[in-house]
Design an enzyme around this catalytic site. Structure first.
Site, PDB file in Angstrom:
ATOM      1  N   ASP A 212       0.819  -1.215   0.000  1.00  0.00           N
ATOM      2  CA  ASP A 212       0.000   0.000   0.000  1.00  0.00           C
ATOM      3  C   ASP A 212       0.850   1.261   0.000  1.00  0.00           C
ATOM      4  O   ASP A 212       0.450   2.284   0.525  1.00  0.00           O
ATOM      5  CB  ASP A 212      -0.939   0.002   1.200  1.00  0.00           C
ATOM      6  CG  ASP A 212      -0.178  -0.095   2.517  1.00  0.00           C
ATOM      7  OD1 ASP A 212       1.067  -0.211   2.477  1.00  0.00           O
ATOM      8  OD2 ASP A 212      -0.814  -0.061   3.588  1.00  0.00           O
ATOM      9  N   CYS A 215       5.124  -0.228   2.004  1.00  0.00           N
ATOM     10  CA  CYS A 215       5.763  -1.541   2.135  1.00  0.00           C
ATOM     11  C   CYS A 215       7.236  -1.446   2.524  1.00  0.00           C
ATOM     12  O   CYS A 215       7.716  -2.289   3.287  1.00  0.00           O
ATOM     13  CB  CYS A 215       5.594  -2.352   0.857  1.00  0.00           C
ATOM     14  SG  CYS A 215       6.350  -1.626  -0.603  1.00  0.00           S
ATOM     15  N   HIS A 425       8.225  -2.738  -4.527  1.00  0.00           N
ATOM     16  CA  HIS A 425       7.582  -3.507  -3.466  1.00  0.00           C
ATOM     17  C   HIS A 425       8.615  -4.391  -2.768  1.00  0.00           C
ATOM     18  O   HIS A 425       9.497  -4.954  -3.409  1.00  0.00           O
ATOM     19  CB  HIS A 425       6.464  -4.375  -4.025  1.00  0.00           C
ATOM     20  CG  HIS A 425       5.751  -5.148  -2.960  1.00  0.00           C
ATOM     21  ND1 HIS A 425       4.938  -4.534  -2.034  1.00  0.00           N
ATOM     22  CD2 HIS A 425       5.772  -6.466  -2.634  1.00  0.00           C
ATOM     23  CE1 HIS A 425       4.462  -5.452  -1.204  1.00  0.00           C
ATOM     24  NE2 HIS A 425       4.962  -6.617  -1.539  1.00  0.00           N
TER      25      HIS A 425
END
Length: 438
Positions: A212, A215, A425
């Site tokens: 979101d 991370c 991510h």
């Protein structure tokens, strides 16, 4: 997409942010700049290095051609550039269904710091496909900024934290995870499998982290708390709780800090809000570090990362510590003191030429329209005084496969380890197979 990964990556960063070090394809020479040893001399030599670093960024923006003038330890080949471009395209199309859009609007505010004018690049939503991955199913867990904000507002309507799904999933075998995510025979899939095989030599399992745009903060803090055995010295400092008040007395623009939204509560003085976040960080770190048993310590971490109200408050504390570190580096540089190379690059960007711009265009956007860029991973490491070791899977078989932030860490800094497939991510490797040494 055939031969690709089923789950989408983190949402693309806010389209209003200029990304000197954003997508994988634009970062091939970034770590090379970081490996430039710091000069032990002052004056003209240091100034010349700084000028060279800034010129490199401007050269890349204008010409679109990577430069190696700072003495990168590894020369990026044409084949590597093509492979990272394949990775970037695959992630963009997987997460948005089409080419990455870049729109922005520009406005000016008065900066009471030395630079006076603080140019802010406000993100304009490009309406990417909003998907959500469940931590226990195939559902996409990466959401767009608007959906994330709606969820945060709804959090205050819930009182039982056990209702929340953990933001760090239970561990699973790392090679099982790899086989599930990368099934095809595309060059990208093959590279990722090779990368995971290399990581599996050191770690047996992986824990997925909610994507979101928090991370990087989430994965780093989770790892730091999971292995904490004592309260860091900077958390024990008497001046720690005075940071908000001290900084606000010097820099009025910090009042524009973007706090997380709360319902049913009037927004108090910003210094009081941030002080609450810092107190919570110290309290949780102290509590978890005093737990002796590894199982009990892990359970305490899991419980904390199920309580989203507290969790997001901790991220606000980390972001403020990053701002404090950035201000210190900026002032040290202006006063002729020696600073790490990444600090020059941090403030050489058009969107963060001073701490005010850094706050508005980057730190305020973390968790909303964007995550941490690579240069900001260095800033996070310096703020926490931790070495962040990252397995960058798309860099497999290159010198940058294992990257350290910073790359010249202090010997007494603890080390946390993360995994990334795209520098956007981050997930967490766990259950070390054998002792590793830096």
């Amino acid at each position: 997409m055939s031969g690709g990964r089923e789950a989408a990556s983190c949402p693309p960063r806010g389209s209003g942010r200029l990304r000197s070090c954003g997508a994988p394809g634009s970062q091939d020479n970034f770590q090379g700049w970081m490996t430039e040893p710091l000069s032990h001399s002052t004056g003209a030599e240091q100034l010349q290095k700084k000028s060279t670093a800034i010129q490199m960024i401007k050269h890349e923006k204008e010409a679109g051609v990577p430069s190696n003038e700072l003495g990168s330890a590894n020369t990026v080949t044409e084949q590597q550039r093509q492979s990272t471009e394949e990775t970037r395209k695959e992630y963009i199309y997987r997460s948005t269904g089409g080419p990455e859009e870049t729109n922005r609007i520009t406005s000016l505010v008065t900066d009471e710091d030395a630079s006076r004018n603080c140019k802010i690049y406000l993100p304009v939503s490009s309406n990417p496909s909003a998907m959500e991955i469940s931590l226990y199913s195939e559902e996409d867990m990466y959401r767009d900024a608007e959906e994330i904000e709606r969820e945060k507002i709804l959090l205050v309507c819930k009182t039982n934290s056990s209702e929340y799904k953990p933001s760090v999933a239970p561990e699973m075998d790392i090679m099982e995870y790899c086989r599930k995510e990368w099934r095809g025979n595309t060059p990208v899939a093959k590279r990722m499998r090779k990368g995971y095989e290399a990581v599996a030599q050191k770690f047996a399992s992986i824990r997925r982290v909610r994507g979101d745009n928090y991370c990087a903060l989430r994965a780093t803090l989770f790892q730091a708390l999971s292995q904490a055995t004592q309260l860091p010295a900077w958390l024990q400092s008497e001046d720690f709780m005075k940071l908000p008040e001290n900084l606000l007395s010097k820099y009025d623009w910090i009042k524009q800090w973007q706090l997380k939204q709360k319902l049913g509560r009037r927004m108090g003085e910003i210094s009081d809000e941030i002080k609450e976040y810092l107190m919570l960080l110290r309290k949780k770190w102290k509590y978890i570090s005093e737990i002796k048993g590894p199982i009990e310590k892990q359970e305490a971490c899991d419980k904390l990362f199920k309580n989203e109200e507290e969790e997001y408050s901790l991220y606000e504390a980390l972001k403020f510590l990053m701002l404090n570190t950035a201000i210190k580096l900026y002032n040290d540089d202006k006063n002729g003191k020696r600073v790490p190379v990444f600090s020059w690059l941090l403030f050489a960007r058009d969107t963060s030429s001073n701490p005010c711009q850094l706050m508005h265009n980057h730190l305020n956007q973390i968790g909303h329209s964007g995550g941490l860029e690579q240069v900001e991973m260095f800033l996070l490491a310096y703020a926490l005084q931790y070495t962040i070791q990252v397995y960058r899977l798309y860099k497999y078989s290159t010198d940058e496969f294992i990257t350290l932030y910073p790359n010249d860490p202090e010997e007494d800094w603890p080390v946390v380890t993360l995994i990334t497939e795209d520098d956007r991510h981050y997930n967490i490797p766990v259950r070390m197979c054998q002792e590793t040494m830096l």
